[in-house]
Structures are given as structure tokens and as C-alpha cells.
Motif scaffolding. Structure first.
Motif, PDB file in Angstrom:
ATOM      1  N   ALA A   1       0.843  -1.207   0.000  1.00 24.32           N
ATOM      2  CA  ALA A   1       0.000   0.000   0.000  1.00 24.32           C
ATOM      3  C   ALA A   1       0.876   1.254   0.000  1.00 24.32           C
ATOM      4  O   ALA A   1       0.608   2.212  -0.737  1.00 24.32           O
ATOM      5  CB  ALA A   1      -0.920  -0.014   1.214  1.00 24.32           C
TER       6      ALA A   1
ATOM      7  N   ILE B   1       2.116   6.639  -7.031  1.00 26.57           N
ATOM      8  CA  ILE B   1       1.159   7.578  -7.620  1.00 26.57           C
ATOM      9  C   ILE B   1       1.590   9.011  -7.322  1.00 26.57           C
ATOM     10  O   ILE B   1       1.519   9.894  -8.188  1.00 26.57           O
ATOM     11  CB  ILE B   1      -0.262   7.285  -7.097  1.00 26.57           C
ATOM     12  CG1 ILE B   1      -0.718   5.931  -7.629  1.00 26.57           C
ATOM     13  CG2 ILE B   1      -1.230   8.362  -7.524  1.00 26.57           C
ATOM     14  CD1 ILE B   1      -1.988   5.435  -7.038  1.00 26.57           C
ATOM     15  N   LEU B   2       2.073   9.238  -6.097  1.00 27.08           N
ATOM     16  CA  LEU B   2       2.541  10.586  -5.762  1.00 27.08           C
ATOM     17  C   LEU B   2       3.769  10.948  -6.609  1.00 27.08           C
ATOM     18  O   LEU B   2       3.914  12.091  -7.045  1.00 27.08           O
ATOM     19  CB  LEU B   2       2.870  10.675  -4.264  1.00 27.08           C
ATOM     20  CG  LEU B   2       1.657  10.553  -3.335  1.00 27.08           C
ATOM     21  CD1 LEU B   2       2.083  10.641  -1.882  1.00 27.08           C
ATOM     22  CD2 LEU B   2       0.627  11.625  -3.641  1.00 27.08           C
TER      23      LEU B   2
ATOM     24  N   MET C   1      -8.235   9.359 -13.378  1.00 31.80           N
ATOM     25  CA  MET C   1      -7.934   8.214 -12.521  1.00 31.80           C
ATOM     26  C   MET C   1      -9.168   7.789 -11.745  1.00 31.80           C
ATOM     27  O   MET C   1      -9.552   6.628 -11.731  1.00 31.80           O
ATOM     28  CB  MET C   1      -6.820   8.633 -11.564  1.00 31.80           C
ATOM     29  CG  MET C   1      -6.210   7.523 -10.777  1.00 31.80           C
ATOM     30  SD  MET C   1      -5.184   8.170  -9.448  1.00 31.80           S
ATOM     31  CE  MET C   1      -4.069   9.240 -10.253  1.00 31.80           C
ATOM     32  N   GLN C   2      -9.836   8.782 -11.140  1.00 32.80           N
ATOM     33  CA  GLN C   2     -10.970   8.462 -10.274  1.00 32.80           C
ATOM     34  C   GLN C   2     -12.161   7.951 -11.069  1.00 32.80           C
ATOM     35  O   GLN C   2     -12.953   7.163 -10.570  1.00 32.80           O
ATOM     36  CB  GLN C   2     -11.371   9.701  -9.480  1.00 32.80           C
ATOM     37  CG  GLN C   2     -10.330  10.066  -8.453  1.00 32.80           C
ATOM     38  CD  GLN C   2     -10.603  11.387  -7.794  1.00 32.80           C
ATOM     39  OE1 GLN C   2     -11.568  12.057  -8.129  1.00 32.80           O
ATOM     40  NE2 GLN C   2      -9.758  11.776  -6.870  1.00 32.80           N
ATOM     41  N   GLN C   3     -12.269   8.419 -12.331  1.00 28.79           N
ATOM     42  CA  GLN C   3     -13.426   7.998 -13.107  1.00 28.79           C
ATOM     43  C   GLN C   3     -13.317   6.553 -13.550  1.00 28.79           C
ATOM     44  O   GLN C   3     -14.310   5.850 -13.633  1.00 28.79           O
ATOM     45  CB  GLN C   3     -13.554   8.878 -14.347  1.00 28.79           C
ATOM     46  CG  GLN C   3     -14.797   9.707 -14.339  1.00 28.79           C
ATOM     47  CD  GLN C   3     -14.787  10.653 -15.497  1.00 28.79           C
ATOM     48  OE1 GLN C   3     -14.448  10.284 -16.614  1.00 28.79           O
ATOM     49  NE2 GLN C   3     -15.127  11.888 -15.244  1.00 28.79           N
TER      50      GLN C   3
ATOM     51  N   TRP D   1      -6.071  13.618 -11.838  1.00 31.88           N
ATOM     52  CA  TRP D   1      -6.778  12.872 -10.792  1.00 31.88           C
ATOM     53  C   TRP D   1      -8.161  12.447 -11.244  1.00 31.88           C
ATOM     54  O   TRP D   1      -8.641  11.382 -10.857  1.00 31.88           O
ATOM     55  CB  TRP D   1      -6.872  13.708  -9.520  1.00 31.88           C
ATOM     56  CG  TRP D   1      -5.538  13.843  -8.867  1.00 31.88           C
ATOM     57  CD1 TRP D   1      -4.693  14.898  -8.959  1.00 31.88           C
ATOM     58  CD2 TRP D   1      -4.869  12.865  -8.067  1.00 31.88           C
ATOM     59  NE1 TRP D   1      -3.543  14.639  -8.263  1.00 31.88           N
ATOM     60  CE2 TRP D   1      -3.624  13.402  -7.698  1.00 31.88           C
ATOM     61  CE3 TRP D   1      -5.208  11.586  -7.625  1.00 31.88           C
ATOM     62  CZ2 TRP D   1      -2.708  12.718  -6.913  1.00 31.88           C
ATOM     63  CZ3 TRP D   1      -4.299  10.902  -6.837  1.00 31.88           C
ATOM     64  CH2 TRP D   1      -3.070  11.462  -6.494  1.00 31.88           C
TER      65      TRP D   1
ATOM     66  N   THR E   1       2.533   1.633  -3.542  1.00 33.29           N
ATOM     67  CA  THR E   1       1.617   2.113  -4.580  1.00 33.29           C
ATOM     68  C   THR E   1       1.307   3.596  -4.381  1.00 33.29           C
ATOM     69  O   THR E   1       1.315   4.381  -5.336  1.00 33.29           O
ATOM     70  CB  THR E   1       0.318   1.291  -4.549  1.00 33.29           C
ATOM     71  OG1 THR E   1       0.666  -0.085  -4.620  1.00 33.29           O
ATOM     72  CG2 THR E   1      -0.576   1.640  -5.702  1.00 33.29           C
ATOM     73  N   THR E   2       1.051   3.972  -3.131  1.00 38.73           N
ATOM     74  CA  THR E   2       0.765   5.383  -2.844  1.00 38.73           C
ATOM     75  C   THR E   2       1.942   6.264  -3.244  1.00 38.73           C
ATOM     76  O   THR E   2       1.776   7.294  -3.909  1.00 38.73           O
ATOM     77  CB  THR E   2       0.474   5.561  -1.345  1.00 38.73           C
ATOM     78  OG1 THR E   2      -0.544   4.645  -0.970  1.00 38.73           O
ATOM     79  CG2 THR E   2       0.017   6.964  -1.045  1.00 38.73           C
TER      80      THR E   2
ATOM     81  N   ILE F   1      -8.327  -1.816  -6.805  1.00 36.53           N
ATOM     82  CA  ILE F   1      -7.497  -1.698  -5.613  1.00 36.53           C
ATOM     83  C   ILE F   1      -7.523  -3.003  -4.823  1.00 36.53           C
ATOM     84  O   ILE F   1      -6.486  -3.486  -4.355  1.00 36.53           O
ATOM     85  CB  ILE F   1      -7.997  -0.536  -4.722  1.00 36.53           C
ATOM     86  CG1 ILE F   1      -8.057   0.763  -5.505  1.00 36.53           C
ATOM     87  CG2 ILE F   1      -7.133  -0.384  -3.482  1.00 36.53           C
ATOM     88  CD1 ILE F   1      -6.744   1.372  -5.817  1.00 36.53           C
ATOM     89  N   TYR F   2      -8.738  -3.603  -4.722  1.00 31.26           N
ATOM     90  CA  TYR F   2      -8.840  -4.847  -3.963  1.00 31.26           C
ATOM     91  C   TYR F   2      -8.030  -5.950  -4.617  1.00 31.26           C
ATOM     92  O   TYR F   2      -7.453  -6.802  -3.928  1.00 31.26           O
ATOM     93  CB  TYR F   2     -10.307  -5.282  -3.827  1.00 31.26           C
ATOM     94  CG  TYR F   2     -11.177  -4.260  -3.149  1.00 31.26           C
ATOM     95  CD1 TYR F   2     -10.637  -3.391  -2.196  1.00 31.26           C
ATOM     96  CD2 TYR F   2     -12.525  -4.133  -3.454  1.00 31.26           C
ATOM     97  CE1 TYR F   2     -11.416  -2.438  -1.585  1.00 31.26           C
ATOM     98  CE2 TYR F   2     -13.322  -3.177  -2.837  1.00 31.26           C
ATOM     99  CZ  TYR F   2     -12.755  -2.325  -1.905  1.00 31.26           C
ATOM    100  OH  TYR F   2     -13.526  -1.380  -1.302  1.00 31.26           O
TER     101      TYR F   2
ATOM    102  N   LEU G   1     -10.773   4.070 -12.457  1.00 29.40           N
ATOM    103  CA  LEU G   1     -10.337   3.065 -11.498  1.00 29.40           C
ATOM    104  C   LEU G   1     -11.496   2.692 -10.582  1.00 29.40           C
ATOM    105  O   LEU G   1     -12.164   3.553 -10.037  1.00 29.40           O
ATOM    106  CB  LEU G   1      -9.178   3.627 -10.668  1.00 29.40           C
ATOM    107  CG  LEU G   1      -8.022   2.690 -10.413  1.00 29.40           C
ATOM    108  CD1 LEU G   1      -7.387   2.278 -11.716  1.00 29.40           C
ATOM    109  CD2 LEU G   1      -6.996   3.360  -9.526  1.00 29.40           C
ATOM    110  N   GLU G   2     -11.721   1.387 -10.423  1.00 28.97           N
ATOM    111  CA  GLU G   2     -12.792   0.917  -9.557  1.00 28.97           C
ATOM    112  C   GLU G   2     -12.175   0.481  -8.227  1.00 28.97           C
ATOM    113  O   GLU G   2     -11.019   0.080  -8.184  1.00 28.97           O
ATOM    114  CB  GLU G   2     -13.473  -0.315 -10.193  1.00 28.97           C
ATOM    115  CG  GLU G   2     -14.033  -0.087 -11.557  1.00 28.97           C
ATOM    116  CD  GLU G   2     -15.476   0.354 -11.490  1.00 28.97           C
ATOM    117  OE1 GLU G   2     -16.070   0.223 -10.410  1.00 28.97           O
ATOM    118  OE2 GLU G   2     -15.993   0.844 -12.499  1.00 28.97           O
ATOM    119  N   PRO G   3     -12.973   0.517  -7.165  1.00 23.95           N
ATOM    120  CA  PRO G   3     -12.448  -0.046  -5.912  1.00 23.95           C
ATOM    121  C   PRO G   3     -11.965  -1.491  -6.092  1.00 23.95           C
ATOM    122  O   PRO G   3     -11.012  -1.913  -5.460  1.00 23.95           O
ATOM    123  CB  PRO G   3     -13.647   0.021  -4.967  1.00 23.95           C
ATOM    124  CG  PRO G   3     -14.439   1.168  -5.464  1.00 23.95           C
ATOM    125  CD  PRO G   3     -14.265   1.175  -6.951  1.00 23.95           C
TER     126      PRO G   3
ATOM    127  N   ILE H   1      -4.611  -5.575  -3.431  1.00 19.30           N
ATOM    128  CA  ILE H   1      -4.459  -5.993  -2.036  1.00 19.30           C
ATOM    129  C   ILE H   1      -4.443  -7.518  -1.953  1.00 19.30           C
ATOM    130  O   ILE H   1      -3.612  -8.111  -1.258  1.00 19.30           O
ATOM    131  CB  ILE H   1      -5.604  -5.415  -1.178  1.00 19.30           C
ATOM    132  CG1 ILE H   1      -5.517  -3.891  -1.158  1.00 19.30           C
ATOM    133  CG2 ILE H   1      -5.537  -5.956   0.232  1.00 19.30           C
ATOM    134  CD1 ILE H   1      -6.698  -3.235  -0.513  1.00 19.30           C
TER     135      ILE H   1
END
Lengths: 156, 254
Positions: free
Chosen positions: B157, B164-165, B186-188, B183, B160-161, B195-196, B190-192, B199
């Protein structure tokens, strides 16, 4: 004793940092948080063809994003696509005879739904339906039409 | 010739089976160690995780930066530099983050675990424990195994953070991509669930990397050459397993 303290402090910070990073990833990089907190109302629209519109595609009016598609279904009775989308409650004065069009952002971009204002005095509210809709422009159909028409032109 | 191949194949299958049995043995002791000897686990999280932070942060930042730079220079040709954020976040969250973190973890912490356990074996510390009726598996091996499993997802985590930064720093601050477009794209998209997926991968890789490190250490020949061989093998075997598993997980989730 001092050493154990450092280890525990370091580990605690480490785990907190990890949780912070995870929080950042789930809320900032995805559209997860958008509209989760603000009040919204649900509206439906029926289309003959929605192209590649998907849940979470933006809904915009005059170019400003005011909502988001949440569900795309197929109605097997009328053979149409039923798109359910939410609009933010602060935009509650959208005429109910507005028409919905599916447009593409840029030539190859993703598709979104655009609302064009009508002139009615009554407004869209929770559960209402947009009656005037225009299907998505499918690029392949356009190309096909163009090829076909130029072909027949040659024959004449 | 054929006989040698047959022998080698048999030996491979035998080692693989022994690894599974070893894994089950670790799992059997895990709940007990986690509850009763949590302090040992915490110490190993510190050892493998906290001490890897600098490496992870620096590598993550630069991977993100170079990814942003590469993607930008290629997308620029199509006037699509607004999607730099989307591309880098997608690649980092789903593939590069989990895989590179596992490889870095194997290099930084896996080798330390393997050589530590291997040296304990070579200097007869494990036998000494057995003489004192202390089972070395729950005392030495399981805390290290659990510590690694906890550390890898957290490190992923953070990686990855940071990536992106780093991409943000290069693309937005240096190359002038619009910060909103970076941003929002990306937000539009990328789905949760993306990210899962990352993980989930990081948890699997954490288990694999920790298991292989303690396995190699525990089965090292109790000599100087044996310990060094175990250390090398840890990195090699982890890298191969992680990359194969990565392909399999991606293929099954698509």
C-alpha cells in the motif's frame, strides 16, 4: 526496555502508515467517495442504444458533471436499455422535458450522458423518467454507413 | 540421462510436497503464536516491515516517477497526456505495486530471514532449543513467517501510494499535465475492485515470500556455503514464484 519501546512505536507507526496509504488508495484514486456523502436523487432514462455507457459514467449538463450513472439494465419487454442515474440534490430545478443524449468525450474517449434543458415548468424528481432520449452514436455504424453510401455512389 | 531427469523431477515433486507440509505445520502453530506470542510477531513486523520502509518509499517514488515520464512521452504523441494519471495508477495498483514490493521484500527482508534462521541452524541454536524442549518452529520460524505476512500488504500500500505521488510530481509539477485531469481521469476509471485486486495479490505474495524465506533458511545446509546458498535461493525462488502466481491470479480474475 528502551529497545522494546522503539520497536513497538515503529511498528505502530508502520501499521498506521499502511492504513493511511490504503485509505488514500481507496478514496483518492477511485471514484469511491464521489457522491457518497452528498444527497442525490434517482432518475431513469430509456435508450435504444447506449453504446458503451457504463455504471459510474458521468452525467453532465452544460458541460458540468452533475451526476453519475449507477445502473444499466436491459428491458426485455420494450427491448430498450434502461439507464438509472443519480443527480445531486442541489440541482433540483432541471425541467422534466429535458432530453438525454449519450456523447463521447473526444474521438475515442469514454462515453457520458449529457442532459439538454427543456422548457417545462415542472422539474425532475426522485423516480421520474427522462422521456426524450437520443441513442449513442456508434462509430462503427457511421463508418459502415459512409462506406455503403460512397459505394453506391460509384455505381450510379 | 533419462534416469537423471526422472530423478530430478522426483526430487522437485518431493521438495514441493515437503514445502506444503511445512506450510501446514506453520499454519497449525500460527493461531497460537499470534495470540500468545504476539510480542515476537510485532518484533518481526518491525524487522521485516519497518526497516524496509525507506527502500519501499524511495523505490516506489522513483518507479512512479519514471512510469509517469514514460507514459507521458508516449501519450503526448496522441495528445492524450491527460490520461497519465489513469495509466500509472492502474499499472501501479494492479501489477507493479504488489509484484515489485514482493521482489524488494524478498531482497531486503527475505534474505535476512533465511540467513538468520540458516545461521541459527548452522550454529546449532535450533538443536539447543530442541534440547531444552522448546520447539523451534513456533518460537523462531512462525513469528518471522507471520511478521512477513503482515508486513508485505502494508508495504505494498505504501509503495503504490508513493508511486502515484511520484507520478503526480513528474507529470503535474514538472511536465505540466493538468492536475484536475490527472486525478479525475484516474478516479473515473479506477474501480475499488482494482485496488482490492492489488491488495489480494499483495496478501498472496506476502504469504509466498515469507514462506519461501523461512523454508529456505530452515532447510539450509548447516555450513557457511549452505547458508549463502539458501539466501540466494530465497531471492531466486521467490522471484519466480511471485511472477508465475501474478500471471495466474491476473488470468483468473480477468
Amino acid at each position: 526496555m528502551q529497545q522494546t519501546r522503539t520497536v513497538e512505536l515503529g511498528t505502530g507507526l508502520f501499521v498506521l502508515l499502511g492504513i493511511g496509504a490504503l485509505f488514500f488508495l481507496t478514496t483518492q484514486t477511485t471514484g469511491f467517495g464521489n457522491y457518497a456523502g452528498s444527497d442525490t436523487y434517482e432518475v431513469q432514462a430509456r435508450f435504444e442504444n447506449i453504446g458503451s455507457l457504463k455504471p459510474r459514467s458521468p452525467v453532465s449538463m452544460a458541460g458540468v458533471t452533475i451526476g453519475r450513472v449507477i445502473k444499466v439494465e436491459f428491458d426485455s419487454d420494450s427491448l430498450e436499455a434502461v439507464v438509472t442515474f443519480i443527480l445531486e440534490s442541489q440541482y433540483d430545478r432541471i425541467p422534466d422535458d429535458s432530453d438525454a443524449t449519450i456523447l463521447t468525450a473526444g474521438l475515442m474517449g469514454s462515453q457520458y450522458m449529457a442532459l439538454q434543458a427543456g422548457g417545462s415548468e415542472t422539474y425532475l424528481e426522485d423516480g421520474s423518467e427522462v422521456l426524450f432520449t437520443q441513442s449513442a452514436v456508434v462509430l462503427e455504424n457511421l463508418i459502415g454507413k459512409y462506406l455503403f453510401s460512397s459505394d453506391s455512389g460509384d455505381k450510379k | 540421462m533419462l534416469r537423471e531427469i526422472y530423478q530430478a523431477l522426483l526430487e522437485f515433486v518431493r521438495t514441493f510436497g515437503a514445502l506444503q507440509l511445512f506450510f501446514l505445520r506453520l499454519l497449525r502453530h500460527s493461531p497460537f503464536v499470534f495470540v500468545k506470542r504476539f510480542r515476537l510477531v510485532v518484533f518481526q513486523v518491525y524487522n521485516t516491515g519497518v526497516l524496509s520502509i525507506v527502500l519501499i518509499v524511495v523505490c516506489g517514488g522513483f518507479i512512479g516517477a519514471v512510469l509517469g515520464l514514460q507514459v507521458y512521452s508516449n501519450l503526448k504523441r496522441f495528445n492524450a497526456e491527460d490520461t497519465v494519471g489513469l495509466f500509472t495508477a492502474f499499472a501501479l495498483a494492479k501489477e507493479i505495486g504488489p509484484v515489485l514490493t514482493a521482489l524488494l521484500f524478498a531482497g531486503r527482508a527475505g534474505t535476512a530471514l533465511a540467513s538468520e534462521i540458516g545461521l541459527m541452524k548452522a550454529t546449532d541454536q535450533l538443536s539447543a532449543m530442541e534440547m531444552m524442549a522448546v520447539n523451534p518452529i513456533p518460537r523462531v520460524v512462525v513469528p518471522r513467517f507471520l511478521g512477513g505476512i503482515i508486513a508485505v500488504p502494508i508495504l505494498t500500500a505504501i509503495f503504490t501510494t508513493m508511486g502515484i505521488l511520484g507520478a503526480h510530481l513528474v507529470a503535474v509539477e514538472l511536465l505540466g499535465v493538468d492536475v484536475g485531469a490527472f486525478w479525475q481521469q484516474m478516479q473515473q476509471t479506477l474501480e475499488p475492485s482494482d485496488i482490492y485486486e492489488g491488495i489480494f495479490k499483495s496478501v498472496v505474495f506476502g504469504i509466498v515470500a515469507s514462506l519461501l524465506a523461512v523454508w529456505e533458511g530452515y532447510n539450509a545446509l548447516p555450513t557457511a556455503a549452505g547458508v549463502s546458498r539458501a539466501t540466494t535461493r530465497t531471492v531466486v525462488v521467490t522471484a519466480i514464484s511471485v511472477l508465475i502466481l501474478d500471471f495466474m491470479i491476473t488470468a483468473s480474475l480477468l
